[in-house]
Design an enzyme around this catalytic site. Structure first.
Site, PDB file in Angstrom:
ATOM      1  N   LYS A  95      77.753  42.396  61.215  1.00  0.00           N
ATOM      2  CA  LYS A  95      76.842  41.292  60.865  1.00  0.00           C
ATOM      3  C   LYS A  95      75.400  41.798  60.821  1.00  0.00           C
ATOM      4  O   LYS A  95      74.959  42.524  61.712  1.00  0.00           O
ATOM      5  CB  LYS A  95      76.992  40.167  61.893  1.00  0.00           C
ATOM      6  N   SER A 177      77.048  31.295  61.163  1.00  0.00           N
ATOM      7  CA  SER A 177      76.205  32.133  60.333  1.00  0.00           C
ATOM      8  C   SER A 177      76.865  33.456  59.940  1.00  0.00           C
ATOM      9  O   SER A 177      76.340  34.196  59.114  1.00  0.00           O
ATOM     10  CB  SER A 177      74.890  32.429  61.062  1.00  0.00           C
ATOM     11  N   SER A 201      78.929  30.181  65.220  1.00  0.00           N
ATOM     12  CA  SER A 201      78.854  31.212  64.181  1.00  0.00           C
ATOM     13  C   SER A 201      79.982  32.227  64.191  1.00  0.00           C
ATOM     14  O   SER A 201      80.045  33.081  63.317  1.00  0.00           O
ATOM     15  CB  SER A 201      77.510  31.931  64.259  1.00  0.00           C
TER      16      SER A 201
END
Length: 522
Positions: A95, A177, A201
């Protein structure tokens, strides 16, 4: 490192015989052992997959130009008979907010990327979780897309790199996210992905794209070197296509790091033999499972979610579980929830410390970073002030202890109200689990199906806020589909440090039902 848009993948020829959609960690190991493929040929196949599909799904924003060299080194070491790490040669994505030495950490924001008019935050060293993945032998393919400052649990529509698309349902939100990580794993660009959660997330994108996600207990996995939203809630965890793979990844990530003092609490908490040691198709037999109801949260499921949950309940019973209706009824648990104005559904308490947390993150970047303090950060991003009234984190001013924390980001903030709330959540949770003799709670991860990709609706989850504030673990697992094709997932929630039990139960459910289908990709 290169921007994906400019990277040339001339060497990424797709070797025959590698079905990326069906690969898991065990299949990768078997492929290496049998000589069917090498780490290099597998990495090339993944890059070919990226070349073919990333323009559609926008999962990766940077590719690692050293990945093939890293794969060749794994192959050399294997041929030499050297001892290798548990993920040796396994393709992985990271990420974007997690620091990788030499790569920009943009947090999805144009103001934190020089090619979109901002400044580059290029860390001199990896985040501890990235260091651990490298030590395990994982092949880091690149970094994945996120919304600005990871502010949304629904999509990545405002990222400088453009929206990420849901691989299972391209017209629906991908979950955020960690949208890009989920899309990369769902589309078989990688076998595993690192995600991070402050408020949904990990669990949201995993469920939205029909994957397994593990949101660990706060303090199990270090989150130093990750752009923070809250040092009190942020936690790194894996996203995978099956429960065993997610557990193997958690084995690598979990444990004490001197860079993150709260991980001291994890010492003695990890299971002997790792998180796969207790995996069994019989792990649900005799387990007492609490069900979703108004005692947990006063928000009903949609009609179709109710029907799918009823089916899942029968599946749990068939696997030997004993179900307990709404065990939190009358406990006062649901009354603790309080969405933060003007947000209709998100409880942001615990995020008051973000100025201090950002200060500490920036200090870690090193002396060559263009931003060395929160004051530097505020000046560099003033044109889109994230914490201003119209900024993506403007709601923070509704938190009573935030203004004081913002006044002096160099000083550890007073978060006493959050600590009191966390204690109340944990006390009630433990009382109910003990009083009802429960092994886990199992809920639909979302109350209804996914909203449109470019609409204004957000994902309507069932556990975001509660388990983020309390710091409880959760494991998501695919559980079927709505009539529209939108994924329906369950989340297994338990006491702090009980990841191994939750993973085992999720595995038993996965093995009994086999709901997940590889998505059709155009």
């Amino acid at each position: 490192m290169e921007n994906f848009a400019s990277q040339k993948l001339d060497n990424a020829r797709d070797p025959s015989g590698i079905n990326l959609a069906e690969l898991n960690v065990q299949a990768v190991r078997e492929g290496f052992e049998s000589g069917r493929f090498t780490a290099e040929s597998l990495a090339k196949a993944c890059f070919k997959q990226i070349e073919q599909y990333n323009a559609k799904y926008n999962a990766l924003i940077f590719l690692n130009s050293a990945a093939l060299d890293d794969a060749r080194e794994i192959d050399r070491r294997r041929a030499a008979g050297e001892e290798l790490g548990p993920l040796a040669g396994v393709p992985v994505v990271i990420k974007d907010p997690m620091d990788m030495a030499g790569f920009p950490t943009t947090a999805g924001w144009s103001l934190l990327y020089s090619k979109t008019g901002g400044v580059d935050l290029i860390p001199a060293r990896d985040a501890p979780v990235v260091t651990r993945m490298r030590a395990a032998g994982a092949i880091m393919l690149g970094k994945t897309n996120v919304p600005v400052l990871s502010h949304s649990g629904t999509h990545a529509n405002d990222s400088w790199a453009g929206p990420t698309v849901n691989v299972v349902m391209p017209d629906r939100v991908p979950g955020g996210s960690s949208a890009g990580t989920a899309a990369a794993v769902a589309s078989a660009m990688a076998v595993l992905g690192l995600a991070e959660e402050t408020g949904g997330s990990i669990q949201n994108p995993a469920s939205a794209q029909d994957l397994v996600g593990i949101k660990p207990t706060i303090g199990l996995v270090p989150n130093a070197g990750v752009v923070p939203l809250s040092g009190n809630r942020d936690v790194v965890g894996p996203i995978a296509r099956c429960v065993r793979d997610a557990a193997l990844c958690l084995d690598v990530l979990a444990g004490y790091s001197s860079e993150d003092p709260k991980t001291l609490a994890s010492v003695g908490r990890r299971p002997a033999g790792g998180y796969t040691a207790s995996l069994s198709a019989d792990a649900l037999k005799g387990k007492r499972i609490g069900l979703y109801g108004p005692g947990w949260r006063a928000q009903p499921l949609s009609d179709e979610a109710t029907r799918l949950y009823e089916r899942a309940r029968e599946e749990l019973r068939s696997a030997g579980a004993v179900l307990v209706d709404d065990p939190f009824a009358g406990s006062g648990f649901a009354e603790l929830r309080k969405p933060t104005p003007p947000l209709a559904n998100f409880d942001a308490r615990g995020m008051e410390s973000i100025p201090y947390d950002l200060q500490k993150y920036l200090e870690r970047l090193g002396p060559d970073s263009p931003l060395k303090s929160f004051a530097d950060f505020a000046r560099a991003t003033a044109s889109q002030d994230a914490l201003g009234p119209s900024g993506v984190l403007g709601f923070m001013h509704s938190l009573p202890q935030f203004v004081t924390a913002l006044a002096d980001p160099s000083y550890p903030p007073d978060i006493s109200e959050f600590i009191e709330l966390k204690e109340r959540y944990l006390r009630i949770f433990d009382e109910v689990m003990t009083g009802k003799n429960l092994d886990a709670m199992v809920f639909p991860q979302m109350r209804c199906e996914l909203p449109p990709l470019h609409g204004t609706e957000t994902i309507q989850e069932t556990t975001v806020g509660e388990i983020n504030i309390a710091g409880l673990p959760g494991v998501t697992v695919p559980a079927g589909y709505y009539e529209s094709g939108s994924p329906f997932g369950l989340i297994f929630v338990g006491r702090q440090w009980e990841e191994a039990r939750l993973i085992a139960m999720a595995y038993a459910y996965e093995q009994a039902t086999q709901h997940r289908k590889a998505p059709g990709m155009l």
